[in-house]
Design a protein around this motif. Structure first.
Motif, short mmCIF file in Angstrom:
data_model
loop_
_atom_site.label_atom_id
_atom_site.label_comp_id
_atom_site.label_asym_id
_atom_site.label_seq_id
_atom_site.Cartn_x
_atom_site.Cartn_y
_atom_site.Cartn_z
N THR A 116 22.52 -36.13 -19.31
CA THR A 116 22.93 -36.82 -18.08
C THR A 116 23.81 -38.02 -18.37
O THR A 116 23.71 -38.64 -19.43
CB THR A 116 21.68 -37.27 -17.29
OG1 THR A 116 22.08 -38.00 -16.13
CG2 THR A 116 20.76 -38.14 -18.13
N SER A 117 24.64 -38.36 -17.40
CA SER A 117 25.46 -39.56 -17.50
C SER A 117 24.70 -40.80 -17.05
O SER A 117 25.21 -41.92 -17.18
CB SER A 117 26.73 -39.41 -16.64
OG SER A 117 27.56 -38.39 -17.14
N SER A 118 23.50 -40.62 -16.51
CA SER A 118 22.69 -41.76 -16.07
C SER A 118 22.12 -42.51 -17.27
O SER A 118 21.91 -41.94 -18.34
CB SER A 118 21.53 -41.28 -15.20
OG SER A 118 21.99 -40.73 -14.00
N ARG A 119 21.86 -43.79 -17.06
CA ARG A 119 21.24 -44.58 -18.11
C ARG A 119 19.77 -44.22 -18.26
O ARG A 119 19.17 -43.62 -17.35
CB ARG A 119 21.45 -46.06 -17.82
CG ARG A 119 22.89 -46.49 -18.11
CD ARG A 119 23.24 -47.85 -17.56
NE ARG A 119 23.58 -47.76 -16.14
CZ ARG A 119 24.24 -48.71 -15.48
NH1 ARG A 119 24.64 -49.80 -16.10
NH2 ARG A 119 24.51 -48.57 -14.20
N ALA A 120 19.19 -44.56 -19.40
CA ALA A 120 17.86 -44.07 -19.75
C ALA A 120 16.80 -44.48 -18.74
O ALA A 120 15.97 -43.65 -18.34
CB ALA A 120 17.49 -44.56 -21.15
N LEU A 124 14.84 -41.37 -16.97
CA LEU A 124 13.44 -41.11 -17.32
C LEU A 124 12.52 -41.36 -16.14
O LEU A 124 11.56 -40.61 -15.92
CB LEU A 124 13.04 -41.96 -18.52
CG LEU A 124 13.83 -41.69 -19.81
CD1 LEU A 124 13.37 -42.60 -20.93
CD2 LEU A 124 13.73 -40.23 -20.23
N SER A 125 12.80 -42.40 -15.35
CA SER A 125 11.95 -42.67 -14.19
C SER A 125 12.11 -41.59 -13.13
O SER A 125 11.13 -41.15 -12.52
CB SER A 125 12.25 -44.05 -13.61
OG SER A 125 13.56 -44.10 -13.06
N GLN A 126 13.35 -41.13 -12.91
CA GLN A 126 13.58 -40.09 -11.90
C GLN A 126 12.95 -38.77 -12.31
O GLN A 126 12.30 -38.10 -11.49
CB GLN A 126 15.09 -39.91 -11.68
CG GLN A 126 15.79 -41.09 -11.07
CD GLN A 126 15.44 -41.28 -9.60
OE1 GLN A 126 14.44 -41.89 -9.26
NE2 GLN A 126 16.26 -40.76 -8.74
N LEU A 127 13.13 -38.37 -13.55
CA LEU A 127 12.53 -37.12 -14.02
C LEU A 127 11.00 -37.22 -14.00
O LEU A 127 10.32 -36.24 -13.65
CB LEU A 127 13.01 -36.79 -15.43
CG LEU A 127 14.48 -36.36 -15.55
CD1 LEU A 127 14.91 -36.34 -17.00
CD2 LEU A 127 14.70 -34.99 -14.90
N GLY A 128 10.48 -38.39 -14.34
CA GLY A 128 9.04 -38.57 -14.30
C GLY A 128 8.50 -38.49 -12.89
O GLY A 128 7.48 -37.83 -12.62
N ALA A 130 9.75 -36.93 -10.45
CA ALA A 130 9.89 -35.55 -9.95
C ALA A 130 8.90 -34.60 -10.62
O ALA A 130 8.82 -33.43 -10.25
CB ALA A 130 11.32 -35.06 -10.20
N GLY A 131 8.16 -35.11 -11.63
CA GLY A 131 7.20 -34.27 -12.33
C GLY A 131 7.84 -33.33 -13.34
O GLY A 131 7.23 -32.33 -13.73
N LEU A 132 9.04 -33.67 -13.80
CA LEU A 132 9.77 -32.77 -14.70
C LEU A 132 9.86 -33.28 -16.14
O LEU A 132 10.15 -32.49 -17.05
CB LEU A 132 11.20 -32.55 -14.19
CG LEU A 132 11.36 -31.96 -12.78
CD1 LEU A 132 12.84 -31.81 -12.47
CD2 LEU A 132 10.64 -30.62 -12.66
N LEU A 133 9.63 -34.55 -16.36
CA LEU A 133 9.94 -35.16 -17.66
C LEU A 133 9.25 -34.44 -18.82
O LEU A 133 9.87 -34.18 -19.85
CB LEU A 133 9.55 -36.64 -17.66
CG LEU A 133 9.90 -37.44 -18.91
CD1 LEU A 133 11.39 -37.39 -19.19
CD2 LEU A 133 9.43 -38.88 -18.75
N VAL A 139 15.69 -35.59 -23.75
CA VAL A 139 16.57 -36.04 -22.66
C VAL A 139 17.64 -36.94 -23.27
O VAL A 139 17.32 -37.96 -23.89
CB VAL A 139 15.79 -36.82 -21.59
CG1 VAL A 139 16.74 -37.35 -20.50
CG2 VAL A 139 14.70 -35.95 -20.96
N VAL A 140 18.89 -36.55 -23.12
CA VAL A 140 20.03 -37.33 -23.63
C VAL A 140 20.65 -38.07 -22.45
O VAL A 140 21.08 -37.45 -21.48
CB VAL A 140 21.08 -36.41 -24.30
CG1 VAL A 140 22.28 -37.24 -24.76
CG2 VAL A 140 20.46 -35.67 -25.47
#
Length: 224
Positions: A116-120, A124-128, A130-133, A139-140
């Protein structure tokens, strides 16, 4: 009935995040429009389309090119991120087909990664949320590379961390920038359009498919 698209065999899958895994681009689009207006500028579809999938540095440059050096990018960025955090506080929606696709990968012991182009902190907070992390091997983020998309480094880094050859990876993206990055890394590249349709140039770099359900069907021979 149209013939099913066939894909080359692959040993790992690398996903983009926003607009591919997370159904966040439409929410963020409205925030971008609102914040730009509140700052005294007018967002356009053309400028926003170039922002989709871009790193914060590229977005900064695009906005300064579009609106001049007086554009207060740091304020814009901070306000967009503040509003996005507030909107995503209760739940982060996922795109249709994500749950089924990731379950298929797990059942087949195929590793998955995010590039992703998003910062860490954001990624990480968004994926977490969403229950996906925990479903990804790695995760790059923008913080992990020197050169963001459309440079291939994010995808090359993901392949390296997975321990696989980029040519053996399937990459799934929704943005032009991401398609260029994944194709440049030598990956078999799929575009599932979200807000931005493919151009003729982008179509030459990838296979365009309507949904993750369709990608799963093509990849594994299961019903869409």
């Amino acid at each position: 009935m149209p013939a099913m698209t066939s894909l080359r065999p692959f040993t790992a899958v690398v996903f983009d995040m926003d607009g591919t895994l997370l159904d966040t681009e439409l929410v963020f689009k409205q925030i971008v429009w609102d914040v730009t207006r509140d700052l005294g500028f007018e967002m356009t579809t053309e400028v926003h389309g170039r922002m989709v999938g871009s790193s914060h540095e590229v977005t900064n440059r695009l906005l300064v090119e579009a609106y001049g050096v007086s554009f207060p990018y740091e304020l814009f960025d901070a306000e967009c991120r503040r509003l996005m955090r507030a909107r995503m506080q209760e739940a982060v929606p996922v795109k249709p087909g994500v749950t089924e696709f990731l379950a298929e990968l797990r059942a087949r012991a195929i590793p998955g990664a995010v590039a992703t182009s998003s910062r860490a902190a954001h990624a990480l907070s968004q994926l977490g949320a969403a229950g996906l992390l925990d479903l990804f091997h790695t995760v790059v983020t923008r913080d992990d590379v020197t050169n963001p998309k459309p440079h291939p480094e994010p995808y090359l880094t993901a392949a390296e961390l997975l321990g696989v050859n980029p040519a053996d990876c399937l990459a799934i993206e929704d943005s032009h920038s991401g398609i260029r990055a994944a194709h440049g890394a030598g990956m078999q590249t799929i575009m599932v359009p979200d807000l931005v349709p493919p151009t003729d140039e982008v179509r030459r770099l990838c296979i365009v498919m309507p949904s993750l359900h369709a990608v799963r069907a093509a990849a594994f021979g299961v019903p869409a």
